[in-house]
Design a protein around this motif. Structure first.
Motif, PDB file in Angstrom:
ATOM      1  N   SER A 194      42.733  44.667  41.994  1.00  0.00           N
ATOM      2  CA  SER A 194      42.714  43.328  41.412  1.00  0.00           C
ATOM      3  C   SER A 194      41.373  42.659  41.603  1.00  0.00           C
ATOM      4  CB  SER A 194      43.826  42.452  42.019  1.00  0.00           C
ATOM      5  OG  SER A 194      43.651  42.326  43.398  1.00  0.00           O
TER       6      SER A 194
ATOM      7  N   SER B 276      50.072  39.210  35.904  1.00  0.00           N
ATOM      8  CA  SER B 276      48.645  39.424  36.154  1.00  0.00           C
ATOM      9  C   SER B 276      47.975  38.085  36.423  1.00  0.00           C
ATOM     10  CB  SER B 276      47.996  40.082  34.936  1.00  0.00           C
ATOM     11  OG  SER B 276      47.951  39.168  33.842  1.00  0.00           O
TER      12      SER B 276
ATOM     13  N   ASP C 235      51.563  46.495  41.108  1.00  0.00           N
ATOM     14  CA  ASP C 235      50.108  46.490  40.946  1.00  0.00           C
ATOM     15  C   ASP C 235      49.702  47.234  39.679  1.00  0.00           C
ATOM     16  OD1 ASP C 235      49.739  45.024  43.230  1.00  0.00           O
ATOM     17  OD2 ASP C 235      49.120  46.715  44.480  1.00  0.00           O
TER      18      ASP C 235
ATOM     19  N   ARG D  32      50.594  45.049  36.698  1.00  0.00           N
ATOM     20  CA  ARG D  32      49.705  43.885  36.561  1.00  0.00           C
ATOM     21  C   ARG D  32      48.329  44.309  36.032  1.00  0.00           C
ATOM     22  NH1 ARG D  32      48.221  41.146  41.144  1.00  0.00           N
ATOM     23  NH2 ARG D  32      48.232  39.102  40.128  1.00  0.00           N
ATOM     24  N   SER D  33      47.895  45.514  36.372  1.00  0.00           N
ATOM     25  CA  SER D  33      46.570  45.978  35.940  1.00  0.00           C
ATOM     26  C   SER D  33      46.537  46.337  34.454  1.00  0.00           C
ATOM     27  CB  SER D  33      46.135  47.178  36.768  1.00  0.00           C
ATOM     28  OG  SER D  33      46.927  48.306  36.473  1.00  0.00           O
TER      29      SER D  33
ATOM     30  N   GLY E  66      47.840  42.300  30.841  1.00  0.00           N
ATOM     31  CA  GLY E  66      47.078  41.085  31.062  1.00  0.00           C
ATOM     32  C   GLY E  66      47.875  39.858  30.678  1.00  0.00           C
TER      33      GLY E  66
END
Length: 319
Positions: A4, A116, A311, A314-315, A318
């Motif tokens: 992040s 995100s 994670d 979220r990556s 967007g």
């Protein structure tokens, strides 16, 4: 480096957050939470006075993180929770005077974002000017009002549950209620009349509303006194004040009868079915389908695989 942090270096974010984080255990999880949130944010952290502060400061070394030095011995559901919040608000407002903050957001150390950082930023840009705090009037709430009409003497004392002192406290509460000594849902303070309102301890509010709350804490002892022996004042103190201020028109006002805790928790998904559930990888789809910005609770060991999955999500997701 955490994924992040590298991603955030490539993006432009417009909102400045102060995350107020109350924690008492799991320093590893707290570190992971801080590292995955917006890079331009500041973090005001209160570690329960019963906990070892060194366990947290030894692994979290970040100029954006401010640990509260004058810590409160927090008892669940007591005025001590509000006291800890006010210490964090005070620190955040000091920072705000030097570097403006858009929102103060209340979290626990066992929270984790489902959105995100880009989506969080975009959401608050759209909401700017609103107060993300729920107010629900307690009048007409049926059996729910019993909890809030009970006097809870010595609730702020750090008497462990199950001890003789704790049992005495509970017995006194029940006795008062049985003989008709009950808190009113209406009270007067500082020459004004108030009706108790309820919400969630998780909120995102403007520095202006936070400043008003801190002013009441510092300068309106009658107002504070009402909540001192009340049930879960972290869910009523700021909420009641908001409902009786100009900020009410900007808040999330709930009407009618209370349905469930999720209905008054605007940003968090929490499973209250059996206590507060610790989420694992098996809960991933449920969490993502919740539409909420954060979840609670996750813990090191039990939730590691889940957090890796979040994670990754979220990556790649967007806005």
């Amino acid at each position: 480096m955490n994924y992040s942090l590298s991603l955030q270096a490539k993006r432009r974010f417009d909102m400045k957050f102060a995350f107020l984080i109350a924690a008492h255990n799991d320093p590893v999880q707290l570190k992971r939470l801080i590292e995955c949130l917006p890079r331009q944010a500041v973090f005001i952290v209160h570690i329960d006075a019963k906990s070892d502060l060194q366990a947290f400061t030894s692994i979290i070394s970040d100029s954006r993180v401010y640990f509260i030095e004058d810590r409160t011995d927090v008892m669940w559901g007591s005025i001590g929770v509000v006291e800890a919040q006010m210490k964090m608000i005070r620190q955040a407002l000091e920072i705000h005077r030097q570097s403006p903050i858009d929102y103060l957001m209340m979290l626990s150390g066992l929270d984790y974002p489902l959105w995100s950082n880009e989506r969080i930023d975009a959401f608050f840009q759209e909401q700017k000017g609103r107060e993300l705090i729920v107010t629900l009037c307690m009048e007409g709430q049926g059996e729910l009002t019993k909890l809030y009409r009970e006097h809870r003497p010595f609730n702020y004392k750090s008497w462990r549950y199950g001890t003789l002192k704790s049992k005495f406290r509970v017995s006194l509460r029940k006795l008062f209620y049985a003989i008709g000594i009950r808190k009113s849902l209406h009270f007067k303070a500082g020459g004004r009349e108030y009706v108790l309102h309820k919400g969630s301890m998780n909120w995102a509010i403007s520095p202006s509303l936070a400043s008003l709350a801190l002013s009441y804490w510092d300068n309106n002892p009658e107002y504070v006194r009402y909540f001192h022996d009340g049930f879960a004042p972290d869910e009523t103190f700021i909420h009641t004040l908001t409902a009786h201020s100009p900020f009410a028109s900007k808040a999330i006002v709930k009407e009618g009868r209370f349905k469930d805790q999720q209905d008054i928790t605007p940003l968090h998904f929490i499973d209250y079915t059996h206590g507060t559930k610790v989420f694992t990888e098996e809960d991933f789809d449920m969490l993502m389908d919740s539409g909420k910005m954060f979840c609670r609770k996750v813990m090191t060991g039990a939730s590691d695989k889940l957090l890796d999955m979040i994670d990754d999500y979220r990556s790649t997701h967007g806005r």
